[in-house]
Design an enzyme around this catalytic site. Structure first.
Site, short mmCIF file in Angstrom:
data_model
loop_
_atom_site.label_atom_id
_atom_site.label_comp_id
_atom_site.label_asym_id
_atom_site.label_seq_id
_atom_site.Cartn_x
_atom_site.Cartn_y
_atom_site.Cartn_z
N ASP A 125 0.79 -1.22 -0.17
CA ASP A 125 0.04 -0.03 0.01
C ASP A 125 1.08 1.32 0.02
O ASP A 125 0.52 2.17 0.06
CB ASP A 125 -1.12 0.00 1.19
CG ASP A 125 -0.48 0.03 2.41
OD1 ASP A 125 0.89 -0.12 2.78
OD2 ASP A 125 -1.00 0.16 3.43
N SER A 126 2.00 1.04 0.00
CA SER A 126 3.21 2.43 -0.26
C SER A 126 2.79 2.72 -1.71
O SER A 126 3.54 3.72 -2.04
CB SER A 126 4.46 1.73 -0.04
OG SER A 126 4.98 0.61 -0.73
N ASP B 48 -0.91 -6.24 -0.39
CA ASP B 48 -1.24 -5.70 0.88
C ASP B 48 -2.80 -5.24 0.85
O ASP B 48 -3.38 -5.06 0.26
CB ASP B 48 -0.60 -4.21 0.84
CG ASP B 48 0.08 -3.84 2.11
OD1 ASP B 48 0.14 -4.71 3.15
OD2 ASP B 48 1.07 -3.03 2.02
N LYS C 154 -1.07 -9.33 3.03
CA LYS C 154 -0.52 -8.96 3.94
C LYS C 154 -1.31 -7.86 4.79
O LYS C 154 -2.07 -7.38 4.03
CB LYS C 154 0.81 -8.26 3.74
CG LYS C 154 1.89 -7.56 4.82
CD LYS C 154 3.11 -7.00 4.52
CE LYS C 154 2.90 -5.57 3.93
NZ LYS C 154 2.47 -4.46 4.74
N GLU D 30 -1.60 -5.26 8.55
CA GLU D 30 -0.93 -4.83 9.57
C GLU D 30 -1.73 -4.91 10.90
O GLU D 30 -3.02 -5.22 10.92
CB GLU D 30 -0.93 -3.38 9.26
CG GLU D 30 0.06 -2.67 8.20
CD GLU D 30 0.15 -1.38 7.87
OE1 GLU D 30 -0.32 -0.73 8.73
OE2 GLU D 30 0.86 -0.89 6.95
N GLU E 196 8.84 -4.08 10.76
CA GLU E 196 9.19 -2.59 10.26
C GLU E 196 9.69 -1.64 11.18
O GLU E 196 9.06 -1.42 12.27
CB GLU E 196 7.93 -1.93 9.66
CG GLU E 196 8.40 -0.58 8.98
CD GLU E 196 7.53 -0.21 7.82
OE1 GLU E 196 6.58 -0.96 7.50
OE2 GLU E 196 7.84 1.09 7.38
O1 KIV Z 1 3.60 -1.08 1.65
C1 KIV Z 1 4.60 -1.36 1.73
O2 KIV Z 1 5.55 -1.26 0.91
C2 KIV Z 1 5.15 -2.26 3.13
C3 KIV Z 1 6.55 -2.55 3.05
C4 KIV Z 1 7.22 -1.13 3.49
C5 KIV Z 1 6.82 -3.59 4.16
O3 KIV Z 1 4.32 -2.52 3.69
#
Ligand code: KIV
Length: 285
Positions: free
Chosen positions: A53-54, A92, A122, A124, A191
Site C-alpha cells: 500500500d506504499s 497488501d 499482508k 498490519e 518494520e
Molecule cells: O507497503 C509497503 O510497501 C510495505 C513495506 C514497506 C513492508 O508494507
C-alpha cells in the site's frame, strides 16, 4: 494434467520460504505496482514481490497509505502477476479493508486472490489481528503479518518512528509475533524495530521474519523498490542505501531528448518513415 500451465522452475511458494528459513538462506522481497518494474524485479531473481500500500506514497503521491483503496491494489496486482513468473506475489490489504468485520475481510482478501492473482495477503497489526489471521488462514489464504511501525496507524502513532524501544514495548512486539505465528501467518514483517528485538523474534519464530529497518538478522529483507533505485523525493530513512539514482538517469535522458527536439537533432530520418517511391512519384514529390 496436460491443461495445467507449468510454473517456471523455482517458482516461489510457501514451502520454498519455509525451507530457506530452515537452511538459514536469506531471501529478498521488493515492492512493485506495475508490469515493467515487476518484470525487472522478477527477472533480477527477487523471491517475493509485495504489491504494497506504499503505492499510495510512491505512485499516487497521497503522502500516506490511508487513502489507498482495494481497487488500486487489485489493479496493481493484476499487472504484477502478469509479470512475475518466479517471485511470490503478495498483496497488501489497504486501510479499511480488514477493519469492519471478518466476513468482509475474507471477501476482500479473496478478491485480491481470485481477481488480482495474489498468492498471499499482508495485513498490519499485532494481537488485535490474531483472530482475523486465523480466519483467513482457515479460508486457505496465506497471510503475512506486519508489526512494529505500521504505517496505517500513522495518525494514532503520530508519525513514523522506531517501535519497541522500551523493554515493555519490545516484549509486546515479541509476544505479538508469537501470537501471529500461532494464528497461522507464514511470515511477519518487522518494520522499524531495534535489531536486537528483530534478531530475537527471528530466532524464536519458526516462520520467516521480513525486515525493513530491522537489522540484518531477519530471514528476508524487504524494501520499497523506488527507494532502492533512487526514484523517490525527500529525505530517506537510514536503512535506505542508494544502489542507483534512476531519478538522475531519467532527468538526464529527458533533458537530452528535449534539447535534441529543440535543436532539430531528433528525430532523424532513420527515426522516422519515408513515403514509398511509387507514392512519392504519384504525388509528384
Ligand atoms: O507497503 C509497503 O510497501 C510495505 C513495506 C514497506 C513492508 O508494507
Amino acid at each position: 494434467m496436460a491443461y495445467l500451465q507449468p510454473d517456471k522452475p523455482g517458482k516461489v511458494y510457501l514451502p520454498a520460504i519455509r525451507q530457506a528459513k530452515e537452511k538459514g538462506e536469506k531471501l529478498v522481497c521488493l515492492t512493485s505496482y506495475d508490469y515493467p518494474t515487476a518484470r525487472i524485479v522478477d527477472e533480477a531473481g527477487v523471491d517475493m514481490i509485495l504489491v504494497g500500500d506504499s503505492i499510495g506514497n510512491v505512485i499516487h503521491g497521497y503522502g500516506n497509505t490511508i487513502p489507498v483503496q482495494l481497487e488500486e491494489i487489485e489493479k496493481a496486482t493484476i499487472a504484477v502477476k502478469r509479470a512475475a513468473e518466479r517471485a511470490m506475489v503478495i498483496s497488501d490489504m489497504p486501510y479499511g479493508t480488514f477493519h469492519v468485520n471478518e466476513d468482509e475481510t475474507v471477501r476482500n482478501a479473496l478478491r485480491l486472490m481470485k481477481y488480482g492473482g495474489a498468492e498471499a495477503v499482508k495485513l498490519e497489526g499485532g494481537r488485535n489481528r490474531v483472530k482475523l489471521v486465523r480466519r483467513l488462514v482457515d479460508e486457505e489464504i496465506p497471510v503475512v503479518a506486519h508489526i512494529g511501525l505500521t504505517p496505517q496507524s500513522v495518525y494514532k502513532m503520530g508519525g513514523y518512528r522506531v517501535q519497541g524501544k522500551t523493554a515493555i514495548e519490545a516484549q509486546r512486539l515479541i509476544d505479538d509475533a508469537k501470537l501471529l505465528e500461532e494464528a497461522g501467518a507464514f511470515a511477519i514483517v518487522l518494520e522499524l524495530v531495534p535489531r536486537e528485538i528483530a534478531s530475537q523474534i527471528t530466532k524464536e519464530l519458526k516462520i520467516s521474519t521480513i525486515g525493513i529497518g530491522a537489522g540484518s538478522a531477519c530471514d528476508i529483507q524487504v524494501l520499497v523498490l523506488h527507494d532502492l533505485v533512487g526514484m523517490t523525493f525527500g529525505r530517506q530513512p537510514r536503512f535506505v542505501r542508494p544502489y542507483a539514482n534512476v531519478r538522475e538517469v531519467m532527468t538526464q535522458a529527458i533533458q537530452n531528448w528535449t534539447a535534441d527536439v529543440k535543436s532539430g537533432n531528433y528525430p532523424s530520418d532513420e527515426e522516422s518513415y519515408g513515403l514509398p517511391e511509387e507514392a512519392r512519384k504519384a504525388l509528384g514529390k
